[in-house]
Scaffold this motif. Structure first.
Motif, PDB file in Angstrom:
ATOM      1  N   ALA A 234       0.837  -1.198   0.000  1.00  0.00           N
ATOM      2  CA  ALA A 234       0.000   0.000   0.000  1.00  0.00           C
ATOM      3  C   ALA A 234       0.875   1.253   0.000  1.00  0.00           C
ATOM      4  N   GLY A 238       1.109   3.733  -3.043  1.00  0.00           N
ATOM      5  CA  GLY A 238       0.713   5.104  -2.721  1.00  0.00           C
ATOM      6  C   GLY A 238       1.782   6.104  -3.094  1.00  0.00           C
ATOM      7  N   ILE A 253      -4.418   5.792  -0.829  1.00  0.00           N
ATOM      8  CA  ILE A 253      -4.040   4.420  -1.143  1.00  0.00           C
ATOM      9  C   ILE A 253      -3.170   3.845  -0.031  1.00  0.00           C
ATOM     10  N   ASP A 254      -2.271   4.689   0.465  1.00  0.00           N
ATOM     11  CA  ASP A 254      -1.339   4.238   1.502  1.00  0.00           C
ATOM     12  C   ASP A 254      -2.094   4.129   2.831  1.00  0.00           C
TER      13      ASP A 254
END
Lengths: 325, 303, 304
Positions: A234, A238, A253-254
């Motif tokens: 992730a 990200g 996203i992260d």
């Protein structure tokens, strides 16, 4: 043993008693489910801390905790340097180490912390299913939710303690190192609150995500790899997306950014994202840092809440299924 | 009749661990029960006989020949292992066809069908092994060992996990095979089931052969263990007196209508008893050896 | 102690238990059935771990559907499958299980100590359970079922995988639980002789229904129809003598069965043995065994 009876001694008669040897029924009281939950959490908490475990686990655990302490030390040092050279002055709300506690959590929010979750959570969740112990637990006067509550208590308890201990040490060092410790304490009560909340937030957030992954498999190895793998992936995805697009949606996203951003706002730090300017179409351009402003905090709060809820649903679904079989 | 299996001074070591220690015996066609406590070396011995392990010293012979030197002998041998791991992704039928192919049988499909029928698994043969119950897995393993129509059948705990009806069926099948002249060695922990299949036992403990042969004969050979016999008879006191008088019993115990006596010389006691009862006008209603069963023989020898 | 009314359990489509109605008094109860007959489902329902699809059940006067937790405080459970964590000692594990059942900290340790000694695991109780032999593991499983001093224990295949002496000891232990400890038990096993030995009542399940239920002595009946003999010596002459006396004899070799079980038959046997000089090694009334009952029920089931 009572002392020999005087009269019988006078009569020259030694005394002896044979007590009943057989099975004794339990006549004491039975405590309720709260006791059960707490004792389950207590046993698992001790297990997570490595008490009574083999040296391999202890070594892994203490190395990771040791690194967290070192991170706290570095945060202390960096902050001290910052204050001396005055770099904090104009960009106080910009630079992470301007607030040492924010700096600590910021640096801790990464692979070391994830490894710690990967060490502890699969061990407490997968083994009970792998060895079939879960069915014994559930044959006790507790429900599935009591069992999960006990596990949650142990996990969040241990992990928040592990996160908060360095942070609190840091706070203590700052307070004692200040000209007037009392004044420092009074001035930084907000930091203390933010610090406690951050520790708890990290513990709960990562525990649920890790727990959801661990509930998918009986193997501690797969679960641990899944936890670290997902979080690293992730972050990689990200930051790559961010580097190419410079759009702040990449921060969603992260997974670690979600709690990271909430934590920053708890400390009152506006923490923009610094990424590199990578553009392939113009190779000659020098690589320059680019600053991307994050979303307002409520966006991250919502996203984190969604991740947490989804994880809880997965855990509930997997364990329900386990029980019905 | 020449022996089918010959074990000659076989020892099997795993590093420091001696699993089978200098064991020799020979088996003729028929059923033998291989008995012993956990860790006695039963599984190792069966694997040695099946040629899955080579002895550290000594040799195992089939029909007078060494198994390892004559691979064609494997086709006359069926082995049913104890583990329950099977190819979960196959159906029972596919698994048997594959095994039959590995045996090099001419018509694997037909061999598979026959074996399935023998263990009454034809109806479920099309289902994946993954969904098989423990009893079904057990029967499939058994079927697998029956594929080559073996002359020697080595069965390691073949009844485990089977329910009473399946146990009954498997016991019948094993008995039939034994009567048909197959040499069968069967290990089991459930002694009264062994008793129903085999008179001949091979008892091992700590890797050593403790006893071999008809278990009634083995029981009789234990001179140091007086037999305990329970009698229900019309006048127990009188019978007790008669037996004591003739020195046929070494101890007498009377409780309710039952008489329990310890006897030293079994032949003398049993030889005299019917006449004694008939001539004195007594009425015998029950005569039971209390420690004559396999269970007792095992207990006496292993403890 | 156990009452069920029309108890049924369906798992999406398949019927595991189908209208089970029975009433069982305290004691030791054998639970029998073929694989897949619904035994495990029945046990799980009795523990309140599964909700009935329809019908109801009461165990120790508690409703299994609504009072599951209360019920499980008073009922111990020993599952068939592996269920012990390998890296924990029996002592620690048993005490933990006791605490989960409501024992205070100290009492749990003391009870764990007591029951581990009771089941014969006194010596190995501080060793990690992964290193215990299969017989010792069975004992540890039994200990955790007993630790909270239950009124009823449910034992699922307690002797599975044990060697003869281990099984013998386990059965003895189970008998003691009933007789000396006064704890009722429900025992499921594929070994009918085990059940015959320790149980006074049985429940036989077949395809999710009760095929038979009641006191063992009643189900098996007292009436004997034949006499079993074991002989040594000249069996041929003995056999002839019996046949001449008008008795029907069957069997082969040294084991014979003589039809009829009245006084004349016994006396004729003794007379024949005295005349022929054969040694009579065993003479026992053939009572109906649990296995015969089980198989007979199964046949009638199949015919239906």
């Amino acid at each position: 043993m009572s002392p020999p009876d005087e009269r019988s001694e006078r009569a020259g008669q030694a005394q002896g008693v044979i007590y009943q040897q057989g099975y004794r029924h339990y006549r004491g009281r039975y405590l309720g489910r709260l006791h059960a939950v707490v004792s389950l959490a207590w046993a698992d908490g001790k297990r997570a801390l490595g008490i009574g475990r083999g040296w391999k686990y202890k070594l892994g655990f203490f190395i990771l905790v040791g690194i967290l302490l070192i991170i706290a030390l570095i945060a202390f040092g960096t902050n001290a340097v910052t204050e001396r050279i005055g770099a904090g002055g104009q960009s106080r709300s910009f630079y992470p180490f301007a607030n040492p506690y924010n700096g600590f959590f910021d640096s801790a929010n990464g692979i070391i912390l994830w490894l710690l979750f990967a060490l502890i959570i699969p061990d407490l969740l997968c083994n009970d299913r792998r060895y079939g112990t879960l069915r014994l637990y559930l044959a006790r006067p507790i429900s599935l939710s009591d069992y999960l509550a006990g596990k949650a208590l142990a996990i969040v308890g241990v992990l928040s303690a592990v996160l908060l201990a360095p942070a609190l040490l840091l706070f203590l060092a700052k307070a004692l190192g200040a000209v007037q410790p009392g004044a420092y304490l009074a001035a930084h009560l907000g930091d203390l609150g933010a610090l406690l909340l951050s520790g708890l937030l990290f513990a709960v957030y990562y525990a649920l995500i890790s727990g959801a992954l661990a509930s998918l498999t009986k193997s501690t190895g797969y679960a641990a790899a899944g936890i670290v793998g997902l979080l690293i992936a992730a972050r990689l995805v990200g930051s790559t997306v961010l580097a190419f697009t410079h759009r702040r949606m990449a921060t969603l996203i992260d997974l670690s950014q979600l709690v990271g951003q909430i934590k920053s706002s708890l400390f009152g730090v506006n923490q923009p994202l610094i990424t590199l300017n990578i553009q392939f179409q113009n190779g000659s351009q020098p690589v320059t840092p680019v600053i991307v402003q994050p979303y307002p905090v409520w966006v991250y709060l919502l996203a984190a809440l969604a991740a947490v809820l989804l994880s809880a649903l997965v855990i509930g679904w997997r364990y329900r299924r386990e029980v019905d079989r | 009749m020449s022996p089918v299996i010959e074990i000659e001074r076989v020892t099997k070591r795993y590093g420091q661990v001696v699993a089978v220690s200098d064991v020799s015996f020979a088996l003729a066609p028929g059923i033998s029960g291989l008995l012993g406590p956990n860790g006695a070396g039963k599984t190792t011995l069966l694997k040695l006989m099946a040629g899955l392990l080579t002895p550290s010293s000594g040799q195992v012979k089939f029909f007078g020949q060494k198994l390892r030197r004559h691979p064609q002998l494997y086709r006359r041998l069926g082995y049913c292992p104890e583990q329950n791991e099977l190819y979960d992704f196959m159906s029972g039928r596919e698994f048997l066809k594959l095994s039959a192919g590995l045996y090099g049988l001419a018509d694997p499909a037909q061999a598979a069908e026959k074996a399935l029928e023998q263990v009454a698994l034809s109806a479920q043969a099309g289902r994946l092994i993954r969904v098989y119950s423990r009893g079904m897995r057990q029967r499939l393993k058994f079927a697998q060992s029956l594929l080559p129509d073996p002359e020697v059948l080595l069965l390691d705990e073949p009844l485990q996990g089977a329910d009473p009806a399946q146990r009954r069926m498997l016991i019948e099948l094993i008995r039939q095979l034994g009567q048909a002249g197959v040499t069968i060695v069967i290990s089991s922990h459930v002694l009264y089931e062994v008793e129903r299949m085999a008179q001949q036992i091979i008892l091992i403990n700590h890797g050593r052969l403790i006893a071999l042969g008809d278990f009634h004969a083995i029981r009789e050979a234990m001179d140091d263990r007086p037999h305990k016999v329970l009698l229900e008879v019309s006048e127990p006191q009188r019978l007790a007196a008669l037996l004591t008088e003739r020195e046929l019993v070494s101890a007498v115990n009377l409780a309710d209508e039952q008489l329990v006596v310890d006897i030293g010389d079994a032949n003398a006691f049993y030889g005299a008893l019917p006449r004694l009862i008939a001539e004195n006008g007594l009425h015998l209603r029950r005569l039971s050896g209390l420690d004559e069963d396999l269970e007792s023989v095992f207990r006496y020898l292993v403890h | 102690m156990i009452q069920t009314r029309d108890l049924s359990k369906r798992y999406n489509g398949t019927v595991a238990l189908d209208g089970v109605s029975l009433q069982v008094a305290p004691g030791s109860i054998g639970l029998l059935g073929e694989n897949g007959a619904g035994k495990t489902t029945f046990i799980k329902l009795l523990l309140g771990l599964l909700q009935p699809s329809s019908g109801s059940a009461r165990v120790l006067s508690l409703d299994v559907a609504r009072q599951g937790r209360k019920l499980r405080r008073r009922v111990g459970y020993m599952p068939e499958d592996e269920c012990l964590p390998p890296d924990i000692s029996a002592m620690e594990f048993t005490a933990r299980m006791g605490r989960l059942s409501g024992l205070p900290h100290e009492a749990a340790l003391q009870r764990a100590n007591d029951v581990l000694h009771l089941v014969g695991l006194g010596e190995g109780r501080y060793r990690p359970m992964g290193g215990l032999s299969s017989g010792m593991k069975q004992r540890a499983k039994l200990a955790q079922a007993l630790v909270a001093d239950p009124e009823l224990v449910l034992l699922d295949e307690p002797t599975s995988g044990m060697d003869p002496s281990g099984r013998e000891e386990m059965l003895q232990l189970i008998g003691e639980i009933r007789e000396n400890l006064g704890i009722s038990l429900l025992l499921s096993s594929h070994l009918l002789q085990d059940i015959e030995r320790v149980c006074d009542q049985v429940i036989i399940l077949s395809a999710g229904q009760v095929a038979a239920q009641g006191p063992l002595s009643q189900l098996l009946g007292q009436a004997a129809r034949s006499v079993h003999l074991r002989l040594v010596g000249d069996v041929q002459a003995f056999r002839q003598a019996l046949t001449q006396a008008g008795l029907s004899v069957h069997g082969s070799g040294m084991q014979l069965t003589v039809e009829g079980a009245d006084d004349q038959v016994y006396d004729a046997i003794i007379e024949a043995a005295a005349q022929s000089g054969v040694q009579l090694r065993r003479l026992e009334r053939a009572s109906r065994s649990l296995e015969e009952l089980f198989l007979a029920l199964r046949k009638s089931e199949a015919r239906r």
